[in-house]
Design an enzyme around this catalytic site. Structure first.
Site, PDB file in Angstrom:
ATOM      1  N   LYS A 167       0.833  -1.217   0.000  1.00  0.00           N
ATOM      2  CA  LYS A 167       0.000   0.000   0.000  1.00  0.00           C
ATOM      3  C   LYS A 167       0.863   1.261   0.000  1.00  0.00           C
ATOM      4  O   LYS A 167       0.602   2.213  -0.748  1.00  0.00           O
ATOM      5  CB  LYS A 167      -0.926  -0.031   1.219  1.00  0.00           C
ATOM      6  CG  LYS A 167      -1.679   1.257   1.495  1.00  0.00           C
ATOM      7  CD  LYS A 167      -2.600   1.662   0.355  1.00  0.00           C
ATOM      8  CE  LYS A 167      -3.431   2.879   0.775  1.00  0.00           C
ATOM      9  NZ  LYS A 167      -4.250   3.404  -0.334  1.00  0.00           N
ATOM     10  N   LYS A 236       1.459  11.955   5.251  1.00  0.00           N
ATOM     11  CA  LYS A 236       1.632  10.885   6.250  1.00  0.00           C
ATOM     12  C   LYS A 236       2.135   9.610   5.599  1.00  0.00           C
ATOM     13  O   LYS A 236       3.053   8.951   6.097  1.00  0.00           O
ATOM     14  CB  LYS A 236       0.300  10.658   6.965  1.00  0.00           C
ATOM     15  CG  LYS A 236       0.293   9.555   8.005  1.00  0.00           C
ATOM     16  CD  LYS A 236      -0.244   8.234   7.455  1.00  0.00           C
ATOM     17  CE  LYS A 236      -1.703   8.302   7.105  1.00  0.00           C
ATOM     18  NZ  LYS A 236      -2.241   6.985   6.648  1.00  0.00           N
TER      19      LYS A 236
END
Length: 289
Positions: A167, A236
């Site tokens: 991911k 992030k």
């Protein structure tokens, strides 16, 4: 199936809605109760512990801190009534995924990491691409839920952290594409070519893929609100990718450049805009922002 769903941001609400429409019994919990009430057909509960039980508990929380706070610090794995399986669909660090796998193993609760690719509009139609890692039997048990939320589930082995690494790698490539389009558009405009025209050409020919077409259209139109995936979350993810790369001795110099540009974008007030607003960094630097 009896399902608990924790974390009802835009993505979580859409995913929980898919489970309801597929006929599952879904209990939902979110820190802000109004989000739980917004999932039509689901049963809002008062505490995370009430959701973290049943056949499967699904978590879709914003970041490491939120997931650790709810699951670990909240002591949900210490309760007598626990789920038959925890399906963790958040984008989190590789390190936390490793920690969670160990914690769940000690508690005797099967753990599957299943982060997703796709924006809220894709989630609403149950067409996400889901990356799943964990024991094969646990993934098979979760299959009816994965099928309801996604177009395809891509397995990546038995170690849950592998799915999170995939991911983060994918999100690094996505942010790289946005940066490349922003720089290319600014370059073209410096030579008298409309950036929108360049992006229209390239995203319909050489780069005719969902990421380029979707984000390219946003950059061309300077359309950064409402956010499908906000820039602060993209920052992030790049930080998480860099941290995970360091642990295995992989140099990611472009990721470092992306991190700096994302920090600049946030400092300029674009943190809550769509990730496509990253293109504004080079536009501002070239006097075209």
């Amino acid at each position: 199936m009896d399902v608990g769903f924790i974390g009802l941001g835009r993505m979580g609400r859409a995913m929980a809605g898919c489970l309801v429409r597929a006929g599952h019994s879904v209990r939902v919990w979110n820190r802000s109760p109004e989000a739980a009430r917004a999932v039509e057909g689901a049963n809002p509960v008062a505490t995370a512990a009430e959701a973290f039980r049943g056949d499967v508990a699904v978590t879709m929380l914003a970041d490491d801190a939120a997931l650790r706070s709810v699951i670990v610090e909240g002591g949900l794995l210490d309760w007598a009534e626990r789920p038959g399986l925890h399906l963790s669909m958040s984008t989190i660090s590789v390190a936390l995924a490793q920690d969670l796998a160990a914690i769940h193993a000690r508690a005797g609760v099967p753990y599957v990491a299943a982060p997703v690719f796709g924006r809220p509009d894709v989630a609403e139609t149950g067409a996400l691409n889901i990356v799943a890692s964990g024991e094969a039997e646990a993934i098979a048990r979760a299959a009816p839920l994965l099928d309801a939320m996604g177009a395809k589930t891509w397995p990546f082995g038995t170690e849950p952290q592998r799915a999170n690494a995939v991911k983060l790698a994918g999100n690094f490539m996505l942010v790289s594409a946005i940066e490349a389009m922003g720089e290319a558009a600014a370059f073209a405009e410096g030579h008298g070519v409309a950036g929108a025209d360049l992006l229209d050409l390239l995203t319909n020919t050489l780069f005719a893929s969902p990421v380029y077409k979707g984000y390219g259209a946003s950059i061309a139109a300077k359309r950064y609100e409402p956010p499908g995936f906000n820039l602060r979350l993209g920052a992030k993810d790049i930080r998480l990718a860099l941290a995970a790369a360091e642990t295995v001795g992989v140099s990611m110099p472009f990721a470092s450049a992306l991190r700096d540009n994302l920090i600049e974008a946030i400092a300029q007030g674009d943190g809550d805009k769509d990730l496509a607003a990253l293109a504004r960094v080079v536009a501002r630097r070239s006097g075209r922002g």
